[in-house]
Write an enzyme that holds these catalytic residues in place. Structure first.
Site, PDB file in Angstrom:
ATOM      1  N   LYS A  67       0.757  -1.496  -0.085  1.00  0.00           N
ATOM      2  CA  LYS A  67      -0.040   0.036   0.181  1.00  0.00           C
ATOM      3  C   LYS A  67       0.864   1.274   0.076  1.00  0.00           C
ATOM      4  CE  LYS A  67      -4.251   2.168   2.862  1.00  0.00           C
ATOM      5  NZ  LYS A  67      -4.801   2.120   3.755  1.00  0.00           N
ATOM      6  N   SER A 142      -9.296   2.003   2.955  1.00  0.00           N
ATOM      7  CA  SER A 142      -8.313   2.751   2.463  1.00  0.00           C
ATOM      8  C   SER A 142      -7.462   1.860   1.347  1.00  0.00           C
ATOM      9  CB  SER A 142      -7.956   4.280   2.994  1.00  0.00           C
ATOM     10  OG  SER A 142      -6.965   3.289   4.524  1.00  0.00           O
ATOM     11  N   SER A 166     -10.147   0.457   7.323  1.00  0.00           N
ATOM     12  CA  SER A 166      -9.356   0.052   5.982  1.00  0.00           C
ATOM     13  C   SER A 166      -8.845  -1.031   5.638  1.00  0.00           C
ATOM     14  CB  SER A 166      -7.605   1.199   6.028  1.00  0.00           C
ATOM     15  OG  SER A 166      -8.993   2.533   6.194  1.00  0.00           O
TER      16      SER A 166
END
Length: 453
Positions: A67, A142, A166
């Site tokens: 990420k 996210s 997330s």
């Protein structure tokens, strides 16, 4: 896509070579990324690193995506913000450092909302990530780029982190397994001063075993993160070979305050009671305090403090919906920030009664199905108006308490969209959540179902 645990064995046995696997991943990225927009930066040295991979290591050259708010030495890390557009870290995050030591090859960085502030993956730099199950819909956030990459079958594992849902929200929307480990289980360094005390590092995978494998390699104390937990001196991967027996599970469809899509509620209820094979499942009525406003207050004040005197500069380049957050910050005080601790204790007092009687709590992961890109969330559910984050009421409570919580696929909607079930454990019982997850996976497998791209 095979399990990562099986791919690793093939790499170790010489059936496949790390460089061949990396080349295959890069080919898939070239073919699929224009459709889903999962990757924002690729590691230009990935093939070279794969050729040098040591197949005697635990991961033996397995490609992994990271990420874009997890720092990677020598690979651009933008936090999907114009503020970090050309930032190339000089050191790896602890997570990446440990993955590399275990033999992973970093394939690239995945998309996310700017600074990971919301549960909708879009930003001014790279645009939205699209759900592989329906390209008109969101992956949530996210950790949306990571979820899309795994759901599309590009690779078996991608990193994520979870400060309010997330990992679990994208797992739910993309039909994946995603565990938010206990707070501190995986060291978090370096990190921005946002979601302080809520943030956990983890992974998006298709199989429970793959998450267990990855956590075995990255969990444990590190001096750079004062809040990191000591390692548990046993293997999660080996522990989940044994199914739980005689467990007591509470199922709550709404935590006492959530408005839930009826189809989501029914799918999760059906899934929850499949676990009766391993113990007792009871539907319960709860009345938990809702810390939605506390989450908003905490994140907004932390972001404003982090941006500091660069606020005017940031407002010119920030994701437009964030400007409303900045306006909200003007009406908030640090007195309200401090009072969040009181509310956390109220929440845990209410939850404590549940976990004194039951071993696990099951809820929907998200209150709705994946919604259309271009919206930050639905305005109503089941014909009832909701708040801007009223569609994600189930995940953030367990960031406040620090408990381990996972999303696992419960089934699919009539439109063929994934629906996730959340499994919450007692404080620090990560292995228990993994065991229940593996047991559910064994009685209700989903991994052979892939989106058509």
């Amino acid at each position: 896509m095979e399990r990562a645990v099986d791919i690793v064995e093939k790499l170790k046995g010489g059936e496949i070579k790390p460089a061949e696997l990396v080349e295959e991943c890069l080919e898939k990225i070239e073919r699929l990324n224009p459709k889903i927009n999962a990757f924002v930066t690729l590691n230009e040295k990935a093939i070279e690193e794969a050729k040098k991979a040591d197949v005697s290591t635990p991961l033996a050259g397995l490609p992994i995506a990271i990420k874009d708010n997890v720092e990677t030495r020598g690979i651009r890390t933008t936090y999907c913000s114009k503020f970090y557009e050309n930032y190339v870290p000089e050191e790896d995050a602890v997570l990446v450092e440990r993955l590399k030591k275990a033999g992973a090859v970093i394939i690239g960085k995945t998309n996310m909302p700017e600074f990971g502030l919301i549960a909708y993956t879009d930003n001014p730099m790279f645009g939205p990530t699209r759900n592989p199950w329906d390209l008109s819909r969101t992956v949530g956030g996210s950790s949306g780029g990571s979820a899309a990459a795994v759901a599309a079958g590009i690779l078996p594992v991608a990193s994520g982190n979870d400060g309010g849902g997330s990992i679990r929200i994208p797992a739910s929307f993309c039909g994946l397994y995603g565990l938010k480990p206990s707070f501190g289980r995986v060291p978090c360094y370096p990190s921005l001063p946002i979601f302080i005390g809520l943030h956990s590092e983890g992974f998006l995978t298709r199989y429970v075993e793959d998450t267990a494998l990855m956590l075995d390699l990255v969990k444990g104390w590190d001096i750079r993160d004062v809040k990191s937990l000591p390692d548990e001196e046993f293997s999660y991967l080996k522990a989940i070979e044994e199914h739980p027996d005689g467990v007591r599970i509470a199922f709550s469809p709404d935590l006492g305050y959530a408005i839930v899509d009826p189809e989501v509620e029914e799918k999760v209820r059906e899934a929850a009671f499949k676990l009766e094979k391993f113990g007792e499942v009871e539907e319960v009525k709860l009345s938990l305090p809702n810390l939605e406003q506390e989450l908003v207050t905490k994140v907004v004040l932390e972001v404003v403090t982090f941006i500091g005197d660069r606020m005017a500069e940031w407002e010119k380049v920030a994701f437009p919906p964030y400007l409303g957050f900045m306006a909200l910050a003007q009406s908030l005080t640090f007195r309200e920030y401090i009072k969040i601790e009181e509310r956390k204790m109220e929440l845990w007092k209410a939850l404590r009664g549940i976990f004194e009687e039951y071993d696990y709590l099951i809820t929907p992961t998200v209150a709705c199905k994946p919604f259309e890109i271009g919206k930050l969330g639905p305005e109503e559910i089941a014909g009832k108006a909701i708040t801007p984050i009223g569609w994600m009421p189930f995940t953030y409570p367990f960031n406040f308490t620090g408990q381990p919580a996972a999303s696992i696929p419960a089934g699919f909607s009539k439109e063929g969209l994934p629906i996730g079930m959340q499994i919450v454990g007692k404080p620090y019982d990560d292995v228990g959540v993994l065991k229940v997850s593996k047991a559910f996976q064994d009685v209700s497998p989903w991994q052979d179902r892939y989106p058509e791209l």
